[in-house]
Design a protein around this motif. Structure first.
Motif, PDB file in Angstrom:
ATOM      1  N   PRO A 220       4.432  34.601  -3.577  1.00 37.10           N
ATOM      2  CA  PRO A 220       5.655  34.757  -4.396  1.00 37.10           C
ATOM      3  C   PRO A 220       6.867  35.048  -3.530  1.00 37.10           C
ATOM      4  O   PRO A 220       6.780  35.807  -2.550  1.00 37.10           O
ATOM      5  N   VAL A 221       7.998  34.412  -3.880  1.00 40.11           N
ATOM      6  CA  VAL A 221       9.233  34.532  -3.116  1.00 40.11           C
ATOM      7  C   VAL A 221      10.193  35.464  -3.873  1.00 40.11           C
ATOM      8  O   VAL A 221      10.397  35.305  -5.076  1.00 40.11           O
ATOM      9  N   THR A 222      10.769  36.447  -3.193  1.00 39.69           N
ATOM     10  CA  THR A 222      11.729  37.381  -3.801  1.00 39.69           C
ATOM     11  C   THR A 222      13.061  36.664  -4.006  1.00 39.69           C
ATOM     12  O   THR A 222      13.600  36.070  -3.068  1.00 39.69           O
ATOM     13  N   PRO A 223      13.620  36.671  -5.221  1.00 34.16           N
ATOM     14  CA  PRO A 223      14.872  35.945  -5.473  1.00 34.16           C
ATOM     15  C   PRO A 223      16.076  36.662  -4.850  1.00 34.16           C
ATOM     16  O   PRO A 223      16.000  37.821  -4.458  1.00 34.16           O
ATOM     17  N   PHE A 224      17.191  35.906  -4.749  1.00 35.46           N
ATOM     18  CA  PHE A 224      18.443  36.455  -4.229  1.00 35.46           C
ATOM     19  C   PHE A 224      19.224  37.125  -5.363  1.00 35.46           C
ATOM     20  O   PHE A 224      19.228  36.641  -6.498  1.00 35.46           O
ATOM     21  N   GLN A 225      19.868  38.217  -5.042  1.00 39.16           N
ATOM     22  CA  GLN A 225      20.752  38.930  -5.965  1.00 39.16           C
ATOM     23  C   GLN A 225      22.134  39.080  -5.325  1.00 39.16           C
ATOM     24  O   GLN A 225      22.249  39.048  -4.096  1.00 39.16           O
TER      25      GLN A 225
ATOM     26  N   PHE B 270      21.540  39.321  -1.401  1.00 43.49           N
ATOM     27  CA  PHE B 270      20.398  40.029  -0.827  1.00 43.49           C
ATOM     28  C   PHE B 270      19.206  39.760  -1.711  1.00 43.49           C
ATOM     29  O   PHE B 270      19.346  39.406  -2.876  1.00 43.49           O
ATOM     30  N   ARG B 271      17.993  39.892  -1.138  1.00 40.56           N
ATOM     31  CA  ARG B 271      16.765  39.641  -1.886  1.00 40.56           C
ATOM     32  C   ARG B 271      16.325  40.915  -2.574  1.00 40.56           C
ATOM     33  O   ARG B 271      16.177  41.953  -1.949  1.00 40.56           O
ATOM     34  N   SER B 272      16.049  40.722  -3.878  1.00 38.35           N
ATOM     35  CA  SER B 272      15.569  41.849  -4.666  1.00 38.35           C
ATOM     36  C   SER B 272      15.123  41.324  -6.020  1.00 38.35           C
ATOM     37  O   SER B 272      15.610  40.293  -6.495  1.00 38.35           O
ATOM     38  N   HIS B 273      14.155  42.005  -6.604  1.00 39.76           N
ATOM     39  CA  HIS B 273      13.699  41.585  -7.942  1.00 39.76           C
ATOM     40  C   HIS B 273      14.654  42.055  -9.032  1.00 39.76           C
ATOM     41  O   HIS B 273      14.624  41.522 -10.150  1.00 39.76           O
ATOM     42  N   GLU B 274      15.499  43.026  -8.780  1.00 42.36           N
ATOM     43  CA  GLU B 274      16.431  43.551  -9.781  1.00 42.36           C
ATOM     44  C   GLU B 274      17.845  43.504  -9.221  1.00 42.36           C
ATOM     45  O   GLU B 274      18.032  43.691  -8.009  1.00 42.36           O
ATOM     46  N   PRO B 275      18.863  43.253 -10.050  1.00 47.07           N
ATOM     47  CA  PRO B 275      20.241  43.268  -9.574  1.00 47.07           C
ATOM     48  C   PRO B 275      20.681  44.695  -9.220  1.00 47.07           C
ATOM     49  O   PRO B 275      20.083  45.674  -9.651  1.00 47.07           O
ATOM     50  N   GLY B 276      21.754  44.817  -8.426  1.00 45.81           N
ATOM     51  CA  GLY B 276      22.239  46.128  -7.992  1.00 45.81           C
ATOM     52  C   GLY B 276      23.069  45.972  -6.743  1.00 45.81           C
ATOM     53  O   GLY B 276      23.856  45.034  -6.599  1.00 45.81           O
ATOM     54  N   HIS B 277      22.930  46.945  -5.851  1.00 47.49           N
ATOM     55  CA  HIS B 277      23.703  46.966  -4.620  1.00 47.49           C
ATOM     56  C   HIS B 277      22.790  46.623  -3.434  1.00 47.49           C
ATOM     57  O   HIS B 277      21.582  46.826  -3.453  1.00 47.49           O
ATOM     58  N   CYS B 278      23.464  46.117  -2.374  1.00 44.76           N
ATOM     59  CA  CYS B 278      22.721  45.825  -1.131  1.00 44.76           C
ATOM     60  C   CYS B 278      22.429  47.113  -0.379  1.00 44.76           C
ATOM     61  O   CYS B 278      22.854  48.191  -0.784  1.00 44.76           O
ATOM     62  N   ARG B 279      21.774  46.972   0.781  1.00 42.79           N
ATOM     63  CA  ARG B 279      21.367  48.153   1.546  1.00 42.79           C
ATOM     64  C   ARG B 279      22.568  48.928   2.054  1.00 42.79           C
ATOM     65  O   ARG B 279      22.598  50.165   2.011  1.00 42.79           O
ATOM     66  N   ASP B 280      23.614  48.216   2.555  1.00 44.24           N
ATOM     67  CA  ASP B 280      24.768  48.914   3.116  1.00 44.24           C
ATOM     68  C   ASP B 280      25.532  49.671   2.044  1.00 44.24           C
ATOM     69  O   ASP B 280      25.972  50.818   2.272  1.00 44.24           O
ATOM     70  N   CYS B 281      25.686  49.036   0.888  1.00 44.60           N
ATOM     71  CA  CYS B 281      26.422  49.714  -0.185  1.00 44.60           C
ATOM     72  C   CYS B 281      25.663  50.924  -0.697  1.00 44.60           C
ATOM     73  O   CYS B 281      26.254  51.976  -0.998  1.00 44.60           O
ATOM     74  N   ARG B 282      24.374  50.828  -0.781  1.00 42.18           N
ATOM     75  CA  ARG B 282      23.582  51.965  -1.228  1.00 42.18           C
ATOM     76  C   ARG B 282      23.719  53.131  -0.248  1.00 42.18           C
ATOM     77  O   ARG B 282      23.787  54.307  -0.639  1.00 42.18           O
ATOM     78  N   ALA B 283      23.784  52.783   1.071  1.00 41.15           N
ATOM     79  CA  ALA B 283      23.925  53.852   2.055  1.00 41.15           C
ATOM     80  C   ALA B 283      25.279  54.565   1.917  1.00 41.15           C
ATOM     81  O   ALA B 283      25.376  55.787   2.094  1.00 41.15           O
ATOM     82  N   GLN B 284      26.380  53.787   1.584  1.00 37.62           N
ATOM     83  CA  GLN B 284      27.685  54.413   1.429  1.00 37.62           C
ATOM     84  C   GLN B 284      27.714  55.340   0.216  1.00 37.62           C
ATOM     85  O   GLN B 284      28.290  56.430   0.257  1.00 37.62           O
ATOM     86  N   TYR B 285      27.081  54.892  -0.877  1.00 30.69           N
ATOM     87  CA  TYR B 285      27.068  55.711  -2.063  1.00 30.69           C
ATOM     88  C   TYR B 285      26.280  56.984  -1.833  1.00 30.69           C
ATOM     89  O   TYR B 285      26.636  58.067  -2.298  1.00 30.69           O
ATOM     90  N   TRP B 286      25.219  56.896  -1.048  1.00 30.24           N
ATOM     91  CA  TRP B 286      24.410  58.092  -0.763  1.00 30.24           C
ATOM     92  C   TRP B 286      25.188  59.091   0.095  1.00 30.24           C
ATOM     93  O   TRP B 286      25.115  60.306  -0.079  1.00 30.24           O
ATOM     94  N   GLU B 287      25.988  58.557   1.051  1.00 30.42           N
ATOM     95  CA  GLU B 287      26.799  59.468   1.862  1.00 30.42           C
ATOM     96  C   GLU B 287      27.888  60.149   1.032  1.00 30.42           C
ATOM     97  O   GLU B 287      28.196  61.331   1.222  1.00 30.42           O
TER      98      GLU B 287
END
Length: 337
Positions: free
Chosen positions: A304-309, A318-335
């Motif tokens: 199975p191939v992970t779709p792009f979001q 970015f590849r993910s099964h659910e829509p949302g934020h990419c890795r960099d954006c998630r890191a900024q929100y966490w900071e």
């Protein structure tokens, strides 16, 4: 009657005056009337000369003046070699019987003059001057006899001979024997490495997992029928029995009889000397693999191939099964939190 008696010898022994010695040599003396030479016992019984030197001295004394007596001439006359003849002449020369001098001739030639004295001791005691023979015409050594002049009781005036300087004697070179070659010690044979490849062990004949009577019957029939397709493949019953497991292994792997027959009869060597060995090799080396099953031939399932979001913050993919934020954006929100 079988014993022969020499009457002449018996008469000669009977004519010997005086008693006959019980042992040792017996001399039968017959006076010579021609062709004889007087040899002194000082030479014939010399205590220091070898037998070869005594013989050579007697031979030279019996020759007429002017005869060649060189080493080459004596070697050609007698069976002794040059080394023995040269040693004998040196012995005679050392004891005064022989004297060899080098004389220069006309036109620059040099000759060897050989003088033989039958009584060297008498010459030394009486002081006799040797009288030389005729002039030497060749370079070969010749014999010149010495004549002894006996002094008279009342010597008259005798003219003194003009002293002639004697040339220095030149000794003949001693032949050096050739060195005998010493054989070398035999070396151990060197074994070269074999260029042929090592013999591979023979692979065992394939066997089926279960040799059923049906497989045995089909394999035996196929092997016995090979001579119809190739007359060289005439097998004995024993050979057929040994090759049956190999054919059964082919049949177990779903090989058809036509395929087995073609593999065993194609490109036979000419002449074929061992048909059973050839069939054993082909059944072992050309054994096909088992047929794959249905599941083995099915197409492999793709992972199975992970779709792009699309990132909600920076809009990057970015590849993910659910829509949302990419890795960099998630890191900024966490900071920020």
């Amino acid at each position: 009657m079988d014993t022969q008696h020499d009457n002449a010898l018996a008469h000669a022994l009977a004519a010997i005056p005086g008693p006959v010695p019980p042992s040792g040599v017996i001399h039968v003396v017959i006076p010579h009337t021609s062709r004889f030479t007087v040899v002194g016992n000082h030479l014939a019984q010399h205590a220091e000369l070898s037998l070869v030197a005594i013989g050579v001295g007697v031979h030279i004394q019996s020759l007429p003046a002017g005869t060649e007596v060189g080493i080459k001439t004596l070697t050609a006359r007698f069976p002794e070699g040059e080394v023995k003849i040269a040693c004998a002449l040196r012995e005679l020369e050392a004891h005064g019987y022989l004297r060899r001098t080098r004389v220069r001739l006309t036109k620059g030639r040099v000759a060897t003059r050989t003088v033989f004295c039958n009584q060297p001791g008498a010459v030394l005691r009486s002081g006799v001057v040797p009288v030389a023979g005729p002039a030497v015409r060749s370079t070969a050594p010749t014999l010149v006899r010495e004549h002894i002049r006996v002094p008279e009781p009342e010597p008259t005036a005798v003219l003194e001979p003009t002293p002639v300087p004697e040339p220095m004697p030149v000794r003949e070179p001693i032949p050096v024997p050739k060195p005998v070659p010493v054989p070398e010690a035999p070396h151990a044979p060197v074994r070269l490495p074999s260029r042929t490849a090592p013999t591979q062990p023979r692979r065992p004949l394939p066997h089926p997992q279960a040799l059923t009577p049906e497989l045995r019957q089909a394999a035996s029939a196929l092997l016995a029928d090979l001579r119809r397709h190739a007359e060289e493949l005439v097998l004995s019953e024993e050979a057929v029995g040994e090759l049956v497991p190999g054919v059964a292994a082919w049949l177990e792997r779903d090989a058809t009889t036509d395929a087995i027959r073609r593999a065993l009869t194609a490109d036979l060597p000419k002449p074929l000397r061992h048909p059973a060995r050839l069939l054993r090799h082909r059944l072992t080396a050309l054994l096909p693999p088992p047929l794959p099953g249905v599941h083995d031939l099915a197409a492999p399932r793709r992972a199975p191939v992970t779709p792009f979001q699309t990132c909600d913050g920076c809009e990057r993919a970015f590849r993910s099964h659910e829509p949302g934020h990419c890795r960099d954006c998630r890191a900024q929100y966490w900071e920020a939190a």
